[in-house]
Motif scaffolding. Structure first.
Motif, PDB file in Angstrom:
ATOM      1  N   THR B  36       0.852  -1.181   0.000  1.00 15.66           N
ATOM      2  CA  THR B  36       0.000   0.000   0.000  1.00 15.66           C
ATOM      3  C   THR B  36       0.890   1.235   0.000  1.00 15.66           C
ATOM      4  N   GLU B  37       0.448   2.258  -0.704  1.00 17.81           N
ATOM      5  CA  GLU B  37       1.205   3.507  -0.725  1.00 17.81           C
ATOM      6  C   GLU B  37       0.959   4.261   0.575  1.00 17.81           C
ATOM      7  N   SER B  38       1.979   4.918   1.069  1.00 21.95           N
ATOM      8  CA  SER B  38       1.837   5.620   2.331  1.00 21.95           C
ATOM      9  C   SER B  38       2.733   6.844   2.344  1.00 21.95           C
ATOM     10  N   HIS B  39       2.622   7.605   3.384  1.00 22.98           N
ATOM     11  CA  HIS B  39       3.582   8.675   3.617  1.00 22.98           C
ATOM     12  C   HIS B  39       3.757   8.780   5.124  1.00 22.98           C
ATOM     13  N   GLY B  40       4.690   9.605   5.564  1.00 22.59           N
ATOM     14  CA  GLY B  40       4.896   9.664   7.001  1.00 22.59           C
ATOM     15  C   GLY B  40       6.167  10.362   7.359  1.00 22.59           C
ATOM     16  N   ARG B  41       6.578  10.135   8.596  1.00 24.40           N
ATOM     17  CA  ARG B  41       7.822  10.727   9.055  1.00 24.40           C
ATOM     18  C   ARG B  41       8.597   9.665   9.776  1.00 24.40           C
ATOM     19  N   GLY B  42       9.871   9.534   9.484  1.00 24.56           N
ATOM     20  CA  GLY B  42      10.676   8.479  10.083  1.00 24.56           C
ATOM     21  C   GLY B  42      11.463   8.989  11.260  1.00 24.56           C
ATOM     22  N   SER B  43      12.178   8.072  11.891  1.00 20.51           N
ATOM     23  CA  SER B  43      12.879   8.404  13.119  1.00 20.51           C
ATOM     24  C   SER B  43      14.107   9.274  12.856  1.00 20.51           C
ATOM     25  N   ARG B  44      14.484   9.405  11.592  1.00 21.78           N
ATOM     26  CA  ARG B  44      15.605  10.306  11.304  1.00 21.78           C
ATOM     27  C   ARG B  44      15.129  11.748  11.126  1.00 21.78           C
ATOM     28  N   GLY B  45      13.840  11.961  11.389  1.00 23.19           N
ATOM     29  CA  GLY B  45      13.309  13.307  11.268  1.00 23.19           C
ATOM     30  C   GLY B  45      12.994  13.673   9.836  1.00 23.19           C
ATOM     31  N   MET B  46      13.217  12.715   8.938  1.00 21.52           N
ATOM     32  CA  MET B  46      12.944  12.950   7.532  1.00 21.52           C
ATOM     33  C   MET B  46      11.450  13.203   7.322  1.00 21.52           C
ATOM     34  N   ARG B  47      11.121  14.298   6.706  1.00 25.69           N
ATOM     35  CA  ARG B  47       9.717  14.610   6.441  1.00 25.69           C
ATOM     36  C   ARG B  47       9.356  14.124   5.049  1.00 25.69           C
ATOM     37  N   THR B  48       8.459  13.163   4.974  1.00 26.73           N
ATOM     38  CA  THR B  48       8.059  12.657   3.658  1.00 26.73           C
ATOM     39  C   THR B  48       6.558  12.816   3.482  1.00 26.73           C
ATOM     40  N   GLY B  49       5.952  13.656   4.291  1.00 29.47           N
ATOM     41  CA  GLY B  49       4.498  13.660   4.352  1.00 29.47           C
ATOM     42  C   GLY B  49       3.803  14.538   3.326  1.00 29.47           C
ATOM     43  N   ASP B  50       4.559  15.220   2.502  1.00 25.77           N
ATOM     44  CA  ASP B  50       3.897  16.188   1.634  1.00 25.77           C
ATOM     45  C   ASP B  50       3.350  15.570   0.354  1.00 25.77           C
ATOM     46  N   ILE B  51       3.934  14.467  -0.059  1.00 27.05           N
ATOM     47  CA  ILE B  51       3.490  13.833  -1.299  1.00 27.05           C
ATOM     48  C   ILE B  51       2.911  12.458  -0.982  1.00 27.05           C
ATOM     49  N   PRO B  52       1.608  12.265  -1.171  1.00 33.47           N
ATOM     50  CA  PRO B  52       1.054  10.934  -0.912  1.00 33.47           C
ATOM     51  C   PRO B  52       1.750   9.907  -1.794  1.00 33.47           C
ATOM     52  N   VAL B  56       6.214   3.127   0.724  1.00 32.09           N
ATOM     53  CA  VAL B  56       5.370   1.951   0.577  1.00 32.09           C
ATOM     54  C   VAL B  56       5.393   1.146   1.862  1.00 32.09           C
ATOM     55  N   ARG B  57       4.259   0.515   2.101  1.00 32.69           N
ATOM     56  CA  ARG B  57       4.056  -0.325   3.269  1.00 32.69           C
ATOM     57  C   ARG B  57       3.846  -1.719   2.707  1.00 32.69           C
ATOM     58  N   ILE B  58       4.821  -2.585   2.920  1.00 38.70           N
ATOM     59  CA  ILE B  58       4.813  -3.920   2.329  1.00 38.70           C
ATOM     60  C   ILE B  58       4.501  -4.932   3.430  1.00 38.70           C
ATOM     61  N   GLU B  59       3.544  -5.824   3.158  1.00 34.12           N
ATOM     62  CA  GLU B  59       3.183  -6.843   4.139  1.00 34.12           C
ATOM     63  C   GLU B  59       3.388  -8.239   3.547  1.00 34.12           C
ATOM     64  N   VAL B  60       3.974  -9.113   4.337  1.00 36.20           N
ATOM     65  CA  VAL B  60       4.079 -10.526   3.966  1.00 36.20           C
ATOM     66  C   VAL B  60       3.727 -11.386   5.161  1.00 36.20           C
ATOM     67  N   VAL B  61       2.974 -12.448   4.907  1.00 33.43           N
ATOM     68  CA  VAL B  61       2.673 -13.444   5.939  1.00 33.43           C
ATOM     69  C   VAL B  61       3.523 -14.671   5.640  1.00 33.43           C
ATOM     70  N   VAL B  62       4.364 -15.043   6.585  1.00 37.20           N
ATOM     71  CA  VAL B  62       5.347 -16.102   6.345  1.00 37.20           C
ATOM     72  C   VAL B  62       5.564 -16.949   7.588  1.00 37.20           C
ATOM     73  N   ALA B  63       6.214 -18.104   7.389  1.00 32.91           N
ATOM     74  CA  ALA B  63       6.645 -18.924   8.518  1.00 32.91           C
ATOM     75  C   ALA B  63       7.701 -18.172   9.332  1.00 32.91           C
ATOM     76  N   THR B  64       7.851 -18.558  10.593  1.00 33.30           N
ATOM     77  CA  THR B  64       8.802 -17.878  11.477  1.00 33.30           C
ATOM     78  C   THR B  64      10.213 -17.878  10.914  1.00 33.30           C
ATOM     79  N   SER B  65      10.610 -18.992  10.310  1.00 38.80           N
ATOM     80  CA  SER B  65      11.978 -19.077   9.793  1.00 38.80           C
ATOM     81  C   SER B  65      12.199 -18.086   8.650  1.00 38.80           C
ATOM     82  N   VAL B  66      11.182 -17.915   7.825  1.00 34.76           N
ATOM     83  CA  VAL B  66      11.289 -16.943   6.728  1.00 34.76           C
ATOM     84  C   VAL B  66      11.286 -15.518   7.292  1.00 34.76           C
ATOM     85  N   ALA B  67      10.454 -15.276   8.298  1.00 35.09           N
ATOM     86  CA  ALA B  67      10.444 -13.952   8.940  1.00 35.09           C
ATOM     87  C   ALA B  67      11.826 -13.616   9.490  1.00 35.09           C
TER      88      ALA B  67
END
Lengths: 101, 101, 101
Positions: B36-52, B56-67
């Motif tokens: 999913t596309e996203s925007h936000g602010r990271g812990s480095r203080g980087m401001r990325t919130g102006d452009i939707p 990206v927010r990437i999700e995977v469901v996997v076995a523990t070993s793969v995680a």
């Protein structure tokens, strides 16, 4: 580098609240946040599903104490007035120090 | 068909990294992913919130070993160089065999 | 106001299924839902990543019994026919009564 157990707070709110909520999250101790546009229907029966992007889904990973402070703020300043919902999840993170100021 | 306990890995990264990260997730054993596309602010203080859509927010469901392999890859190849964050959650899935190769 | 333990059900499906699935979620007991547009690749090797927004990621927070009913519906009516995936997560919510009818 062992994983660290933290709390993921997910907040769904009207888009107009994004700037105010994210500012308050940082004030309360969050070091970052992720926002995705969403739409949906809330428990008040409010239909917001016709226009994509008319609500925002805000995620923050924080220490338990910060999560508690966020919930308290939502409960006091948002829940009585706005169609805001929130849920908390246990998450494990690597580089846990990034999430704590 | 009992539910199966797996791990949800959520990765938030700069949009430019999407193709590289998702290719590596599949190489490491993921059978699918959701972006999913996203925007936000990271812990480095980087401001990325102006452009939707500028992260990206990437999700995977996997076995523990793969995680664990995914976390190791993120730690070695991404965390030192990029504003990437990731968290892991326990999830229950139906048709667990879909997530294991 | 103690937090209440509920279940978050996350469903990823083709966009064309959004209206049907969300209607059924409400019929099964959900009081609201959140939808975000997404893209990705499923376990059938289906490539859907070229057009943003070609799948939807639907979230509902519900009581365990409703979550079980949703899973049963997905298993019977969707999994055999569509590239639908779903996972369940334990979440804590404030104002838990909002999620139960």
């Amino acid at each position: 580098m062992a994983p660290k157990r933290l709390r993921l707070v997910t907040i769904v709110a009207e888009t107009i609240l994004e700037e105010r909520i994210t500012r308050e999250l940082v004030e309360l101790g969050a070091t970052g946040f992720t926002v995705t546009e969403s739409h949906g229907r809330g428990s008040r029966g409010m239909r917001t599903g016709d226009i994509p992007g008319d609500s925002v889904r805000i995620e923050v990973v924080v220490a338990t104490s910060v999560a508690d402070a966020i919930v308290e703020r939502l409960r006091d300043a948002y829940f009585p007035h706005y169609a805001v919902i929130a849920w908390l999840t246990d998450v494990d993170v690597v580089r846990g120090e990034k999430y704590v100021r």
